[in-house]
Every structure is written in structure tokens, then in C-alpha cells.
Design an enzyme around this catalytic site. Sequence first.
Site, PDB file in Angstrom:
ATOM      1  N   GLU A 103       0.809  -1.219   0.000  1.00 63.68           N
ATOM      2  CA  GLU A 103       0.000   0.000   0.000  1.00 63.68           C
ATOM      3  C   GLU A 103       0.852   1.284   0.000  1.00 63.68           C
ATOM      4  OE1 GLU A 103      -2.001   0.311   3.702  1.00 63.68           O
ATOM      5  OE2 GLU A 103      -3.190   2.052   3.081  1.00 63.68           O
ATOM      6  N   ILE A 126       2.346  -9.704   2.487  1.00 70.27           N
ATOM      7  CA  ILE A 126       1.803 -10.913   3.118  1.00 70.27           C
ATOM      8  C   ILE A 126       0.366 -10.658   3.562  1.00 70.27           C
ATOM      9  CG2 ILE A 126       4.044 -11.773   3.892  1.00 70.27           C
ATOM     10  CD1 ILE A 126       3.143 -10.899   6.784  1.00 70.27           C
ATOM     11  N   ASP A 127      -0.023  -9.380   3.715  1.00 73.81           N
ATOM     12  CA  ASP A 127      -1.352  -9.050   4.264  1.00 73.81           C
ATOM     13  C   ASP A 127      -2.489  -9.298   3.269  1.00 73.81           C
ATOM     14  OD1 ASP A 127       0.202  -8.145   6.359  1.00 73.81           O
ATOM     15  OD2 ASP A 127       0.046  -6.036   5.793  1.00 73.81           O
ATOM     16  N   ARG A 162      -4.901 -26.413  27.755  1.00 71.04           N
ATOM     17  CA  ARG A 162      -4.690 -24.965  27.743  1.00 71.04           C
ATOM     18  C   ARG A 162      -5.425 -24.323  26.565  1.00 71.04           C
ATOM     19  NH1 ARG A 162       1.840 -25.133  27.917  1.00 71.04           N
ATOM     20  NH2 ARG A 162       2.064 -25.308  30.166  1.00 71.04           N
ATOM     21  N   ARG A 171      -2.027  -6.575   9.507  1.00 67.40           N
ATOM     22  CA  ARG A 171      -2.424  -5.175   9.683  1.00 67.40           C
ATOM     23  C   ARG A 171      -3.929  -5.062   9.916  1.00 67.40           C
ATOM     24  NH1 ARG A 171       1.343  -0.946   8.805  1.00 67.40           N
ATOM     25  NH2 ARG A 171       2.524  -1.464   6.958  1.00 67.40           N
ATOM     26  N   GLU A 221      -3.423  -9.468  14.308  1.00 67.91           N
ATOM     27  CA  GLU A 221      -2.811  -8.401  15.124  1.00 67.91           C
ATOM     28  C   GLU A 221      -3.672  -7.141  15.183  1.00 67.91           C
ATOM     29  OE1 GLU A 221       0.902  -7.213  13.292  1.00 67.91           O
ATOM     30  OE2 GLU A 221      -0.082  -6.752  11.395  1.00 67.91           O
ATOM     31  N   ARG A 265      -2.183 -19.362  26.964  1.00 66.87           N
ATOM     32  CA  ARG A 265      -0.841 -18.937  26.528  1.00 66.87           C
ATOM     33  C   ARG A 265      -0.936 -18.308  25.134  1.00 66.87           C
ATOM     34  NH1 ARG A 265       3.425 -21.665  29.045  1.00 66.87           N
ATOM     35  NH2 ARG A 265       2.785 -22.136  31.161  1.00 66.87           N
ATOM     36  N   GLN A 273       6.493 -15.084   9.765  1.00 69.45           N
ATOM     37  CA  GLN A 273       5.531 -15.177   8.650  1.00 69.45           C
ATOM     38  C   GLN A 273       6.059 -14.537   7.368  1.00 69.45           C
ATOM     39  OE1 GLN A 273       1.330 -14.255  10.555  1.00 69.45           O
ATOM     40  NE2 GLN A 273       3.003 -13.422  11.753  1.00 69.45           N
ATOM     41  N   ARG A 274       7.025 -13.651   7.488  1.00 70.00           N
ATOM     42  CA  ARG A 274       7.573 -12.960   6.310  1.00 70.00           C
ATOM     43  C   ARG A 274       8.913 -13.532   5.893  1.00 70.00           C
ATOM     44  NH1 ARG A 274       6.930  -6.850   8.146  1.00 70.00           N
ATOM     45  NH2 ARG A 274       9.174  -6.831   7.825  1.00 70.00           N
TER      46      ARG A 274
HETATM   47  O1  F6P Z   1       2.628  -5.264   5.952  1.00 69.07           O
HETATM   48  C1  F6P Z   1       3.351  -6.381   6.347  1.00 69.07           C
HETATM   49  C2  F6P Z   1       3.504  -6.425   7.840  1.00 69.07           C
HETATM   50  O2  F6P Z   1       4.225  -7.586   8.166  1.00 69.07           O
HETATM   51  C3  F6P Z   1       2.206  -6.327   8.625  1.00 69.07           C
HETATM   52  O3  F6P Z   1       1.510  -7.539   8.670  1.00 69.07           O
HETATM   53  C4  F6P Z   1       2.720  -5.869   9.963  1.00 69.07           C
HETATM   54  O4  F6P Z   1       1.744  -5.156  10.692  1.00 69.07           O
HETATM   55  C5  F6P Z   1       3.847  -4.938   9.583  1.00 69.07           C
HETATM   56  O5  F6P Z   1       4.259  -5.314   8.287  1.00 69.07           O
HETATM   57  C6  F6P Z   1       5.020  -5.004  10.533  1.00 69.07           C
HETATM   58  O6  F6P Z   1       5.976  -4.116  10.074  1.00 69.07           O
HETATM   59  P1  F6P Z   1       7.437  -3.968  10.694  1.00 69.07           P
HETATM   60  O7  F6P Z   1       8.214  -5.165  10.278  1.00 69.07           O
HETATM   61  O8  F6P Z   1       7.948  -2.713  10.073  1.00 69.07           O
HETATM   62  O9  F6P Z   1       7.254  -3.889  12.165  1.00 69.07           O
END
Ligand code: F6P
Length: 341
Positions: A103, A126-127, A162, A171, A221, A265, A273-274
Site C-alpha cells: 500500500e 503478506i497481508d 490450555r 495489519r 494483530e 498462553r 511469517q515474512r
Molecule cells: O505489511 C506487512 C507487515 O508484516 C504487517 O503484517 C505488519 O503489521 C507490519 O508489516 C510489521 O511491520 P514492521 O516489520 O515494520 O514492524
Amino acid sequence: MRVGVLTGGGDCPGLNAVIRAVVRRGVDEYGYDFVGFRDGWRGPLENVTCELGIRQVRGILPRGGTILGSSRTNPFKVDNGVEMITDNLVANGVDALVAIGGEDTLGVATKLADRGVNVVGVPKTIDNDLGGTDFTFGFDTAVNIATEAIDRLHTTAESHHRVLVVEVMGRHAGWIALHSGLAGGANIILIPEQPFDIDHVCTLVERRFQLQYAPIIVVAEGAVPAAGTMQTVDGELDAFGHVRLGGIGDRLAREIEARTGKEARTVVLGHTQRGGTPTAFDRWLATRFGLHAIQAVHDGDFGTMVALRGTDIVRVPLIEGTGELKTVDPAQYSEAEVLFG
Ligand code: F6P
């Protein structure tokens, strides 16, 4: 023709596959040469470049991250940022730019295209929250990583009776949570598009224990409790004014423990994830995006973004990608709700 390439925003599996495809086709088919701009918009802003040719892209298809580096630099937050970029493009003899990003990066590309810069965008994140395309590359890898984590967490949840809360990225869109939650058999999935009712969450948790199972909750998140039901904390802002998210999983676990008396927990998957190698799907998508992006450059079709529609790669105006966030449709979430509890 000399083409500049940059990757901006959060790193994402498949970035290198795009770069490789752009360069391979650009050199082999069109006889172009390339310059790499380092660290997203910081590269053309501060004139930080690197060599980019066939040699530099050898062997990078399965590699995570980006050989060009990345940053969340916003040139519109810098005095004379746009002039600095256009001057540096001229200084490097750059006729066209391929901007690979989400974006924010493509938002800058859109504004630069409006000011006459020859730019083609490639949708990365990834979002999966960009408009105009069925999927962005990187999303499939993130979903697979989250799904594997959920699969593994089931055994601990069951063995220790648990509640396990898995916080995933995304995001303000719940795509990763919804897809990985469904694929991993989560008992509750909480997404930003649907503020959650903590009482209802606790009822589902208790019901799950009555069935002699332990619940896995996947929380995006950006998920938020319904107004006035649970306390939340505000995060810092980045250069694009986005709040830094994270922490909802922990607060949720504490609240569930306090209300139900069950041990809860949290696992925050965060940047795993990235990271690492892209899935076959993301390599396929990223490669095709790259091949089509350089073709768009060749056709002089600037101000566009390549996009996936069904199995076709098409071109859409850049603004279609960045104009509006693509969020989860309530009907899709309702489908998943049938399996909650
Ligand atoms: O846009 C990708 C992303 O991994 C989001 O899912 C996450 O909120 C953000 O980037 C985290 O960014 P940074 O690595 O700058 O903390």
C-alpha cells in the site's frame, strides 16, 4: 532503455523472484539494462544504487527477503522529496521504474506516476490487502507458515488443557488469520473487520473444554474488541502514519484466563511469517508478475500495476491497488463462524 527496480515496505517472500523475472526478461527479450535502487524509496531519494543484471539475479528465485534491501521511507515526508527522486532518476539515466511494494510503496508510485514518472507497480504484501488483484505474492507463504504453527500448537493445547492464542500479522485485514485459521482448524478466529465480544469468546472457550478438547484461537494483530468491552493500547506510528500493531494476543489470553480460570498462553508468530523461502505458489505468482511488469514497461503502459484475476495476469491503474484496502467480506467470515467453538 534503462530500468530502475526497487522493493519497499516490509520484506516478503517472493520479492527476489519478481526481481529475477523482471531482469531476465528485460535483458534477454528486450535488451534493457537495469539499475537497482537500495532500500525502497530511500534509493532514488538519496541516490543509493547497486548493479543489477543477470549475474546479480542468479540463484535468487527461492531466497526470502530482497537483494535490493527495503525500508519504509516516505519521500512525501521529506522536503523536496519528489524533486530529489526525479533528479536522481535522470542522473542515473533511468527511463522507467518498476516499484515492488504494498500500500505505502505503491501509494508513492501512484503519486509519482501522476507527476509524470514512468512507473509500473507490482503488488507485494503478506497481508493480501491490496485492491485490484485476487492475491498478492507473499500471502500464501505467510498462511502456510501460520498453518504449520497452528497444527503444531494443537498438540500442546490438548496435552496441557490450555487455551492457545496464536497472533498473526495482517495489519487491518484479517486474511492471514482467516485462511490459516480455517486451514489449521482453529476454534475461534478473530479479525479486525469484526470487533469481537469477549463474553462470546469465553463462552466458546468453555464449550470447547466441555467437549474434552482445548481451544486454539487465531487472532489477527489488528483485531479489536467491541467498544467498551476490553482495554486496548495504542502503538507508535511509522513514516506513513500506520500504527505499529501487536499485543492483542497477550491481552486476550490474560482476559480469557481471568474470566474462565483456564490457563491461556500466547504465541506471536511475528516476522517468521515474512521470512524464508516462498511457497511454490508465491514463486509462480511473483515470477509471472515480474514477467508482466517488464512487458508493461516495454509497452509504455505506465501508471499501472500488474494483478492476478483468476489465473490471468492483467494490468490495472495503480490507484486500484492502493485506493481502498481490501478487507475480508463478512459473508466469508460467517462461513468460518459455523466451525467456531
Ligand atoms: O505489511 C506487512 C507487515 O508484516 C504487517 O503484517 C505488519 O503489521 C507490519 O508489516 C510489521 O511491520 P514492521 O516489520 O515494520 O514492524
